[in-house]
Design a protein around this motif. Structure first.
Motif, PDB file in Angstrom:
ATOM      1  N   ALA A 140      56.413  43.257  26.202  1.00 32.78           N
ATOM      2  CA  ALA A 140      56.446  44.367  27.027  1.00 32.78           C
ATOM      3  C   ALA A 140      55.029  45.118  27.145  1.00 32.78           C
ATOM      4  CB  ALA A 140      57.171  45.632  26.142  1.00 32.78           C
ATOM      5  N   ALA A 141      54.476  44.267  25.727  1.00 34.79           N
ATOM      6  CA  ALA A 141      52.651  44.438  26.247  1.00 34.79           C
ATOM      7  C   ALA A 141      52.285  44.687  27.358  1.00 34.79           C
ATOM      8  CB  ALA A 141      52.152  44.021  24.745  1.00 34.79           C
ATOM      9  N   ILE A 142      51.483  45.215  27.418  1.00 36.62           N
ATOM     10  CA  ILE A 142      50.527  45.130  29.056  1.00 36.62           C
ATOM     11  C   ILE A 142      48.980  44.765  28.406  1.00 36.62           C
ATOM     12  CG2 ILE A 142      49.121  46.565  31.019  1.00 36.62           C
ATOM     13  CD1 ILE A 142      51.721  46.721  30.464  1.00 36.62           C
ATOM     14  N   THR A 143      49.103  43.637  29.688  1.00 43.71           N
ATOM     15  CA  THR A 143      47.562  43.175  28.780  1.00 43.71           C
ATOM     16  C   THR A 143      47.104  41.961  30.017  1.00 43.71           C
ATOM     17  OG1 THR A 143      46.469  41.074  27.401  1.00 43.71           O
ATOM     18  CG2 THR A 143      48.976  40.599  28.331  1.00 43.71           C
ATOM     19  N   ARG A 144      45.484  41.057  29.428  1.00 45.35           N
ATOM     20  CA  ARG A 144      45.223  40.494  30.706  1.00 45.35           C
ATOM     21  C   ARG A 144      45.282  38.709  30.648  1.00 45.35           C
ATOM     22  NH1 ARG A 144      39.849  42.172  31.012  1.00 45.35           N
ATOM     23  NH2 ARG A 144      39.798  41.090  33.142  1.00 45.35           N
ATOM     24  N   TYR A 145      45.333  38.054  31.370  1.00 45.39           N
ATOM     25  CA  TYR A 145      45.188  36.792  30.950  1.00 45.39           C
ATOM     26  C   TYR A 145      44.269  36.055  31.230  1.00 45.39           C
ATOM     27  CZ  TYR A 145      49.858  36.192  29.407  1.00 45.39           C
ATOM     28  OH  TYR A 145      51.324  35.939  28.601  1.00 45.39           O
ATOM     29  N   GLN A 146      44.201  34.634  31.212  1.00 39.14           N
ATOM     30  CA  GLN A 146      43.121  33.698  31.481  1.00 39.14           C
ATOM     31  C   GLN A 146      43.264  32.865  31.239  1.00 39.14           C
ATOM     32  OE1 GLN A 146      38.206  32.252  30.568  1.00 39.14           O
ATOM     33  NE2 GLN A 146      38.284  33.907  31.339  1.00 39.14           N
ATOM     34  N   SER A 180      48.242  40.239  39.554  1.00 37.08           N
ATOM     35  CA  SER A 180      47.104  40.106  40.801  1.00 37.08           C
ATOM     36  C   SER A 180      45.816  39.100  40.022  1.00 37.08           C
ATOM     37  CB  SER A 180      46.600  41.178  41.406  1.00 37.08           C
ATOM     38  OG  SER A 180      46.056  42.502  40.279  1.00 37.08           O
ATOM     39  N   ILE A 181      45.255  38.909  40.455  1.00 43.76           N
ATOM     40  CA  ILE A 181      44.206  38.326  40.575  1.00 43.76           C
ATOM     41  C   ILE A 181      42.942  38.627  40.128  1.00 43.76           C
ATOM     42  CG2 ILE A 181      42.071  36.123  40.921  1.00 43.76           C
ATOM     43  CD1 ILE A 181      44.470  34.433  42.176  1.00 43.76           C
ATOM     44  N   GLU A 182      42.224  38.843  39.501  1.00 39.87           N
ATOM     45  CA  GLU A 182      41.112  39.727  38.765  1.00 39.87           C
ATOM     46  C   GLU A 182      39.663  38.754  39.191  1.00 39.87           C
ATOM     47  OE1 GLU A 182      38.329  41.020  35.536  1.00 39.87           O
ATOM     48  OE2 GLU A 182      39.838  42.335  35.614  1.00 39.87           O
ATOM     49  N   ALA A 183      39.556  38.202  39.212  1.00 39.96           N
ATOM     50  CA  ALA A 183      38.767  36.744  39.777  1.00 39.96           C
ATOM     51  C   ALA A 183      39.138  35.405  39.200  1.00 39.96           C
ATOM     52  CB  ALA A 183      38.094  36.593  37.964  1.00 39.96           C
ATOM     53  N   VAL A 184      38.401  34.850  40.285  1.00 42.35           N
ATOM     54  CA  VAL A 184      39.009  33.229  39.859  1.00 42.35           C
ATOM     55  C   VAL A 184      37.705  32.536  39.773  1.00 42.35           C
ATOM     56  CG1 VAL A 184      38.837  32.828  42.454  1.00 42.35           C
ATOM     57  CG2 VAL A 184      40.068  30.948  40.787  1.00 42.35           C
ATOM     58  N   ARG A 185      37.673  30.947  39.603  1.00 43.54           N
ATOM     59  CA  ARG A 185      36.329  30.244  39.339  1.00 43.54           C
ATOM     60  C   ARG A 185      36.746  29.075  39.482  1.00 43.54           C
ATOM     61  NH1 ARG A 185      31.542  30.725  34.293  1.00 43.54           N
ATOM     62  NH2 ARG A 185      30.879  28.692  34.840  1.00 43.54           N
ATOM     63  N   GLN A 186      36.242  27.807  39.795  1.00 43.00           N
ATOM     64  CA  GLN A 186      36.214  26.099  40.460  1.00 43.00           C
ATOM     65  C   GLN A 186      35.048  26.145  39.646  1.00 43.00           C
ATOM     66  OE1 GLN A 186      37.215  24.906  43.530  1.00 43.00           O
ATOM     67  NE2 GLN A 186      36.450  23.083  43.544  1.00 43.00           N
ATOM     68  N   ALA A 187      35.473  25.180  38.949  1.00 39.11           N
ATOM     69  CA  ALA A 187      34.292  24.064  37.962  1.00 39.11           C
ATOM     70  C   ALA A 187      34.424  22.799  38.164  1.00 39.11           C
ATOM     71  CB  ALA A 187      34.391  24.542  36.179  1.00 39.11           C
ATOM     72  N   PRO A 188      33.798  21.872  38.259  1.00 38.21           N
ATOM     73  CA  PRO A 188      33.914  20.682  38.986  1.00 38.21           C
ATOM     74  C   PRO A 188      34.009  19.437  37.509  1.00 38.21           C
ATOM     75  CG  PRO A 188      31.750  21.076  38.843  1.00 38.21           C
ATOM     76  CD  PRO A 188      32.013  22.447  38.512  1.00 38.21           C
ATOM     77  N   GLN A 189      34.284  18.895  38.066  1.00 33.55           N
ATOM     78  CA  GLN A 189      34.886  17.002  36.952  1.00 33.55           C
ATOM     79  C   GLN A 189      35.325  18.238  35.709  1.00 33.55           C
ATOM     80  OE1 GLN A 189      30.776  16.524  36.186  1.00 33.55           O
ATOM     81  NE2 GLN A 189      31.247  13.802  37.012  1.00 33.55           N
ATOM     82  N   PRO A 190      37.008  17.955  35.949  1.00 31.42           N
ATOM     83  CA  PRO A 190      37.682  18.673  34.439  1.00 31.42           C
ATOM     84  C   PRO A 190      38.081  16.992  33.713  1.00 31.42           C
ATOM     85  CG  PRO A 190      39.288  18.916  36.883  1.00 31.42           C
ATOM     86  CD  PRO A 190      37.735  17.995  36.947  1.00 31.42           C
ATOM     87  N   VAL A 191      38.525  17.771  33.074  1.00 29.57           N
ATOM     88  CA  VAL A 191      38.113  16.487  32.372  1.00 29.57           C
ATOM     89  C   VAL A 191      40.104  16.326  31.733  1.00 29.57           C
ATOM     90  CG1 VAL A 191      39.012  16.276  29.228  1.00 29.57           C
ATOM     91  CG2 VAL A 191      37.554  17.759  29.866  1.00 29.57           C
ATOM     92  N   GLY A 192      40.265  14.868  32.110  1.00 31.82           N
ATOM     93  CA  GLY A 192      41.805  14.268  32.859  1.00 31.82           C
ATOM     94  C   GLY A 192      42.624  14.092  31.294  1.00 31.82           C
ATOM     95  N   LEU A 193      43.944  13.699  31.378  1.00 33.95           N
ATOM     96  CA  LEU A 193      44.868  13.764  30.683  1.00 33.95           C
ATOM     97  C   LEU A 193      44.698  12.555  29.461  1.00 33.95           C
ATOM     98  CD1 LEU A 193      47.967  13.778  33.138  1.00 33.95           C
ATOM     99  CD2 LEU A 193      47.511  15.875  31.842  1.00 33.95           C
ATOM    100  N   ASP A 194      43.146  11.439  30.415  1.00 37.14           N
ATOM    101  CA  ASP A 194      43.907  10.690  28.993  1.00 37.14           C
ATOM    102  C   ASP A 194      41.938  11.427  28.606  1.00 37.14           C
ATOM    103  OD1 ASP A 194      41.302  10.918  31.139  1.00 37.14           O
ATOM    104  OD2 ASP A 194      41.661   8.389  31.588  1.00 37.14           O
TER     105      ASP A 194
END
Length: 449
Positions: free
Chosen positions: A355-361, A386-400
């Protein structure tokens, strides 16, 4: 005015009888309590109005040398010791035999000063009831934030106000660990080992890194602030064991710092108490709390926002808070009067963490193709988030564990607006099911904005 032997004089000009102090436990904190009782004997007598006489120190092992403690004071007969004391100071920790010994002391007419947050969080109503029935004091300033005066302001100084929220860092060990991860780039295990080497963490750090210590303190503070019994079982608890060096690094890149927070809130529906790691904006005062320090914000209707900051652990700081309580209960025995008793009149309902009101990243690895962000946004909208902010970063770390080719994956960092924790958790679960989402890398709450 004092008698020739230095003892304070009463109203009838006769020296007052010394108040007998018994100490249960003589570890790091206990030895510092002995030091203060010994070195400040004359000052304490003047402040109290009667001498304080340490009549014994209960320990488990008489063969261990304790610097600055007269071996003649040591005893393994804790039960016998508490029966001949006016004031009992408990720093042994744990539930038993601490609870039984404190109840025996109270029944014998002694006031009790304790630093035992685990016992207070688990069974403070029993101790409160016993102390009220016996007409003695139960004080515990050192149980929450060591040297930081926090319990007394909450239950006495703000007694005429209405506290709405408490937010803060109440565990010095985890704050040191997270601070080292942020400033030195250490991973969690190495930072914990460093904390152990410096004496900030126990050989078994579970109580700290698992959030148990902070949860106990949160339960105590919430009970005092909201005049409601807050069982430890009602405190939502998450530790820092899932926090990675990557989480801490990304927090810095997005203008945040990771902190383990204790949060207690009073709403129209009831009381919510939770402990969990969270992202704190770098501009917030809590983000600047480094090392093993603690800091707590208390928000009240009339007083506004108050901040308490200082050393939240350590032998000398904890002993300082204990001795402040000893002086208070001793004055009551000399001059009459009593300290606060349990205040539970409000009897507010306990709310679940959902029930707590919070925000997620949230950080996501997604397929790097058109339309993926709109799919994620649709899921968020479908759950009323709703979305407050979105950012895209290149070259994420893969599953391996290897860096993925930029052409195949993208790393999205999405920060939401405030919503219920339940709605946000459901949103994350739904996003994880999207075909375009390779994995949910990390989800952290955002607090203090």
């Amino acid at each position: 005015m004092a008698a020739p032997n230095g003892a304070p004089l009463g109203a009838d000009s006769e020296p007052r009888r010394a108040l007998r102090v018994a100490l249960l436990g003589c570890g790091v904190v206990g030895t510092q309590v002995v030091r203060l009782l010994t070195q400040q004997r004359a000052d304490l007598a003047a402040r109290v109005g009667a001498p304080l006489e340490l009549v014994g120190v209960a320990v488990r092992d008489l063969t261990i040398a304790r610097e600055g403690v007269d071996p003649a004071l040591l005893t393994t007969d804790a039960a016998g010791l508490v029966e001949r004391a006016d004031i009992v100071v408990e720093v042994m920790g744990g539930i038993e035999p601490a609870r039984s010994l404190m109840l025996s002391a109270i029944a014998a007419g002694a006031s009790v000063v304790t630093a035992n947050k685990a016992l207070l969080a688990a069974d403070s109503p029993t101790l409160y009831a016993a102390a009220e029935a016996a007409g003695v004091d139960l004080y515990f300033e050192a149980a929450v934030a060591a040297a930081i005066p926090l319990v007394r302001p909450v239950r006495e100084s703000l007694a005429g106000d209405r506290i709405k929220r408490i937010l803060g860092i109440v565990n010095g060990t985890t704050n040191y660990v997270l601070d080292q991860m942020a400033t030195e780039g250490l991973d969690l295990d190495l930072a914990v080992k460093q904390a152990q080497q410096l004496g900030y963490a126990e050989a078994d750090p579970t109580a700290d890194v698992g959030g148990y210590d902070a949860a106990a303190k949160a339960a105590i503070l919430a009970s005092l602030a909201f005049h409601t019994r807050v069982p430890l079982a009602s405190v939502h608890r998450e530790g820092i064991t899932g926090i990675t060096a990557d989480d801490v690094a990304w927090a810095g890149r997005t203008g945040h710092v990771v902190k383990l927070l204790a949060i207690a809130e009073r709403t129209d529906d009831g009381v919510s108490v939770r402990v969990h790691p969270a992202l704190v904006p770098a501009s917030h005062p809590l983000a600047g709390v480094h090392g093993a320090f603690n800091a707590v914000f208390v928000e009240a209707e009339a007083a506004g926002e108050l901040m308490f900051y200082g050393r939240g652990a350590g032998g000398a700081p904890t002993a300082s808070a204990i001795m402040g309580d000893v002086v208070s209960v001793a004055r009551h025995r000399v001059l009459g009067g009593r300290g606060p008793v349990e205040s539970k009149y409000a009897d507010l309902p306990m709310l679940p963490a959902s029930a707590a009101i919070t925000r997620y990243q949230m950080r996501l690895d997604v397929a790097d193709r058109p339309g993926v962000l709109s799919q994620v946004a649709a899921v968020l909208a479908g759950h009323g988030v709703s979305i407050e902010a979105v950012r895209q970063a290149p070259q994420p770390v893969g599953l391996d564990g290897e860096v993925a080719p930029a052409a195949s994956l993208a790393h999205l960092i999405i920060t939401t607006h405030a919503a219920t924790d339940a709605a946000l958790a459901a949103t994350v679960a739904a996003i994880a099911e999207l075909d375009s989402v390779t994995r949910v890398v990390s989800v952290l709450r955002v607090e203090g904005a």
